[in-house]
Design an enzyme around this catalytic site. Sequence first.
Site, PDB file in Angstrom:
ATOM      1  CG  ASP A   1      -1.866   1.176   1.248  1.00 45.03           C
ATOM      2  OD1 ASP A   1      -2.608   1.372   0.267  1.00 45.03           O
ATOM      3  OD2 ASP A   1      -1.836   1.925   2.247  1.00 45.03           O
TER       4      ASP A   1
ATOM      5  CG  LEU B   1      -9.229   8.158   3.553  1.00 37.55           C
ATOM      6  CD1 LEU B   1      -9.401   9.431   4.365  1.00 37.55           C
ATOM      7  CD2 LEU B   1     -10.350   8.028   2.538  1.00 37.55           C
ATOM      8  NE  ARG B   2       0.070   5.615   2.219  1.00 37.55           N
ATOM      9  CZ  ARG B   2       0.009   4.971   3.375  1.00 37.55           C
ATOM     10  NH1 ARG B   2      -0.520   3.773   3.410  1.00 37.55           N
ATOM     11  NH2 ARG B   2       0.465   5.509   4.474  1.00 37.55           N
ATOM     12  CB  ALA B   3      -6.403   3.960  -2.675  1.00 39.94           C
TER      13      ALA B   3
ATOM     14  CB  VAL C   1      -1.841   7.165  -4.575  1.00 46.67           C
ATOM     15  CG1 VAL C   1      -1.113   6.657  -5.813  1.00 46.67           C
ATOM     16  CG2 VAL C   1      -0.935   7.070  -3.361  1.00 46.67           C
TER      17      VAL C   1
END
Length: 690
Positions: free
Chosen positions: A194, A275-277, A280
Amino acid sequence: MIVTYPFSAVVGLDDLKLALALNAVSPRVGGVLVRGEKGTAKSTIVRALAAQLPSVDVVAGCRFACDPAAPDPGCPDGPHEAGPAGARRPAALVELPVGASEDRLVGSLDMERALTEGVKAFEPGLLAAAHRGVLYVDEVNLLHDHLVDLLLDAAALGTCYVERESVSVRHAARFLLVGTMNPEEGELRPQLLDRFGLTVEVRASRDPDERAEVVRRRLAFDAAPEEFAARWAAEEAALAERIARARARVPGVRLPDARLRQIAAVCAAFEVDGLRADLVTANAAIAHAAWHGRDEVTTEDVRAAARLSLPHRRRRDPFDAPGLDESLLDELLDQTDDVPPDDTPDDPTDDPTDDGPGLPPSGPPQDGPGPAGEPGPGRAESDTAQPPTGDSRDNTQDGTHQDRAHHDGTHQDSPRQDKAGESGGEVAVVAAPYRVPLLEVPGIGEGVAGRRSRSRTAHGRATGSRRPSGRVRDLHLTATVLAAAPHQAARGRTGPGLVLRDDDLREVVREGREGNLVLFVVDASGSMAARKRMTAVKTAVLSLLLDAYQRRDKVGLVTFRGAGAETALPPTSSVEAGAARLRSLPTGGRTPLAAGLVRAAEVLRVERLRDPARRPLLVLVTDGRATAGGDVDRAAALLAGTASVVVDCESGPVRLGLAVRLASRLRARLVPLDAMADLGSVVRDHRKAV
């Protein structure tokens, strides 16, 4: 002078070229993880990209490559005053070897000088060298977990922190992170996956014409590197110029609220964690728009970003293969694309098939006609048509569809019937795995870091001190002081300082956990299948494989049935490969137990030569019957001294106790198959068994 293979001359690999270009345009994208089989030009293309990045201005004499226009106020070599450039150099390409230590990665403090001379001396590591350049990690899945954690933390924060005793150093560490890996050698943990912004799956083309073009260009480069590079100089210059223009455009690219809601809806629909997706994907969409000369993010930018940022974040289980259902992605984008066509500026630069204003089309110089559609960044086409880089619906270039890769994952949540194996015989169903408690190898080892057995490692709790055999890596301050204290009068100490000598220095002895080699020896004979026990056996072994994955073990699989035994899976870090082989394991025939034990002994013998520090754990799954093969007692003697567990698969009201006798010969702990869910209660203490 070493000549780098030109980026533009790499045939195909459009998705990888695009992912690297987006990170070169905007470091906020978060790096690229390249997954693929060996021999697919992963290293070549990364090294080629670094040569195309714009040169950087640095403060003269600064070991941390500070920007003279905005120097780092906390630079250890500072303070620097903002001013004109002191020096200009190409963007750095730093390669992190698999065997690197923590000190080599983050830097080290010279504790000997600190204690004996009172000097705060810091030696920068690879993270400092990579600042404002590229950090390339080949075989990132083989790095120790703590190194990967440090690496990704620095990449996320843009800062490297080094803490040694009472001394603290920090410096800027902003770089384009590229990791490559072969999934056959083991997967990264989902938490670490991730942390990489984008991921690309690459495979060698199956098109003979394209493969021939790859070989043709490589032979030409090897024969005359300078001449070959000169042929592609114009393409390389255009690529470098395009990257520079896109970098300058990024700050002005607008992300409309409609596109932001579209990104959030797609990430939520694919059920990615955290929420990193979303972040990014948003940064990648902005970079993609800038790459194509647009000042506003479009749905096509969102789609291109999602294709690269979401596949590795959809793994719900360690045995799941990364992948993305692109038809579902298209459906979600269509449903959320609520911006009327008239609201989109009528600008020719909005065409996703356009290379951008004023930029020359990509393609090989004088190499023949290229395909229609958009080439990848600086792409060199062969005579075979390639799909567009930014909006291809199916990655036919790599010979694989990511949706198919997802559905080919080995893990299932419910029992299913597997296809028959190539060797014939029936194949039993496999149920969902369950959690098993810890199995340990007795004693204290010195193997690679992991989570199974006790071991002396570089990380863990301090258990004592020792004289260093070389340079002090982990100073034990208290032990050093205690060693020096009795000699202060004899050394003529007159002031408050402590008089130290080299032989006073002590380093910490730490105890942590190591990863082991877990070798499964599975009875696949007819006696196992006749009583329909193979489903329970496969499920139990699959559960142990999942445990091995979580504990960073290597695994191997030996099976015996019919006329002999075979190594179904040589020792590997790819637990996923073990699960796949197990699911397709056929059963039937006689029971050559001795042959299985002999094969296991041979596998362990060879592995001791290859990896002597990794201690083995043998897990023998059988009912103890031996209806073929040689002498079981002599075969068992070959495994003397190996920590073993015998899983007794015998069932029914009348039991012969053959597995009990076999466990006694091996001096192994006996575990009934129906007690597998509570293995820890009977095998946690191997010391009593060995």
